[in-house]
Enzyme design. Structure first.
Site, PDB file in Angstrom:
ATOM      1  N   HIS A  51      11.478  -6.085  -0.458  1.00 32.81           N
ATOM      2  CA  HIS A  51      11.262  -4.429  -0.471  1.00 32.81           C
ATOM      3  C   HIS A  51      12.496  -3.981  -0.862  1.00 32.81           C
ATOM      4  O   HIS A  51      13.108  -2.829  -0.411  1.00 32.81           O
ATOM      5  CB  HIS A  51      11.165  -4.008   0.881  1.00 32.81           C
ATOM      6  N   HIS A  59       3.564  -4.734   7.127  1.00 37.97           N
ATOM      7  CA  HIS A  59       4.837  -5.393   6.689  1.00 37.97           C
ATOM      8  C   HIS A  59       5.154  -6.423   8.016  1.00 37.97           C
ATOM      9  O   HIS A  59       6.379  -6.690   8.341  1.00 37.97           O
ATOM     10  CB  HIS A  59       6.156  -4.532   6.487  1.00 37.97           C
ATOM     11  N   GLU A 112       6.934  -4.137  -5.260  1.00 39.20           N
ATOM     12  CA  GLU A 112       6.766  -5.210  -4.448  1.00 39.20           C
ATOM     13  C   GLU A 112       5.689  -5.901  -4.963  1.00 39.20           C
ATOM     14  O   GLU A 112       4.461  -5.656  -4.807  1.00 39.20           O
ATOM     15  CB  GLU A 112       6.478  -4.677  -3.325  1.00 39.20           C
TER      16      GLU A 112
END
Length: 346
Positions: free
Chosen positions: A174, A100, A311
């Site tokens: 997210h 991420h 996601e």
């Protein structure tokens, strides 16, 4: 239709409220969706996302609640990638991999904001410039993420990015959902319009194969409760402590009809439903397997599987998998993707 409030602290972090039929709060810290409130089947309006009460809680959490994640959402094996014959080492924050965007990803940065209202639309555009070398990535990346709320109870998220040097980009949001406001998400009914997924090793890196979900616990091609098969003796579920995998929407983009229906979720208790549409090739379905102990609203803590994420994104480790849809972005090109979250009640 539109209002904004400000939390004063160094630096100044703003909380914007988008209001049409639904109400959404978005922070300039990480572009975090802090709250989405929608009605149930009886018209009662309440919260359908997980989140925190304070900026301090968001900053100390490792759950990425509601945030824009990047420069690369999901994982890159060992933080290594090659572009044009040059090797780059990214920050490894999810041993042994990059996750991420690294140690200080887009979720930790302050975004510039512009808001507009027009023709029953509330729009908030957020901007961030990621410097060359940030978390190890090459190129200066200029990013724009636009949230749009309309009177059809649709939240749209549009992602755009340009670069001055060849780089990789993979952006998503997210947000964790719980349409019942219950302790866990396991009773939600889910349908994924995906017949394949990318199995992973014990560190959640894909092997490179694309496999069928049919006759496995990964099969959500027909509506079923999230919790029905989550405890099965299946290596992919055991490694991840539940669902935390990439489902394949497409491997070749449909240029004429890029926005695909990805998922439908129904909450029997509240009657709320959620449909997800996306232009991206994959969707990471995550059941909050590591949420236990994370800060919750009201000063409490969330438990394991308190919410789920959908996601929409490119596949994990795509920079090292030429067989996957490419995440490479070159100078002169524009990265452009979109997701739509459509709320209703049954």
């Amino acid at each position: 239709m539109f209002a904004n409030a400000v939390w004063i602290q160094p630096p100044i972090i703003k909380c914007y409220e988008l209001t049409c039929q639904n109400k959404i709060h978005i922070l300039t810290l990480g572009g975090i969706i802090q709250s989405i409130q929608v009605p149930d089947r009886t018209g009662n309006v309440s919260e359908v996302t997980l989140g925190c009460d304070s900026v301090a809680d968001y900053e100390r959490s490792g759950a990425y609640f509601g945030a824009i994640v990047g420069r690369y959402a999901n994982r890159i094996a060992k933080g290594e990638l090659q572009l044009n014959g040059e090797r780059f080492q990214l920050a490894c924050n999810n041993a042994p991999n990059h996750l991420h965007g690294g140690k200080v990803g887009f979720d930790h940065h302050l975004w510039r904001a512009e808001h507009h209202t027009k023709d029953n639309l509330c729009t908030l555009s957020l901007y961030y410039d990621s410097d060359d070398g940030e978390e190890g990535y090459p190129g200066k990346l200029s990013v724009k993420v636009t949230y749009t709320l309309n009177n059809q109870n649709e939240l749209g998220i549009e992602y755009q990015a340009t670069t001055d040097t060849t780089t990789v980009v993979n952006l998503t949001n997210h947000t964790y959902f719980n349409l019942n406001g219950s302790d866990d998400c396991l009773s939600h009914q889910l349908q994924l319009h995906c017949s394949q997924f990318t199995p992973t090793d014990e560190t959640s890196i894909p092997y490179g194969e694309i496999e069928s979900v049919i006759n496995t616990p990964m099969d959500f091609t027909a509506m079923k409760p999230i919790g029905r098969d989550i405890g099965q003796d299946f290596i992919q579920l055991k490694q991840a402590r539940g669902y935390d995998h990439n489902w394949v929407i497409w491997t070749e983009r449909d240029r004429e009809n890029p926005l695909k229906t990805v998922a439908r979720i129904e909450a029997p208790e509240s009657g709320r439903t959620l449909e997800v549409l996306s232009t991206q090739p994959g969707v990471q379905f995550y059941t909050g397997n590591y949420l236990e102990g994370e800060p919750a609203r009201g000063g409490g803590q969330y438990g394991m599987r308190a919410g789920f994420c959908l996601e929409t994104q490119h596949f994990p480790d795509s920079p090292n998998r030429p067989e996957f849809p490419s995440t490479q972005l070159n100078p002169g090109e524009t990265y452009q993707e979109k997701a739509v979250f459509r709320f209703s009640a049954m």
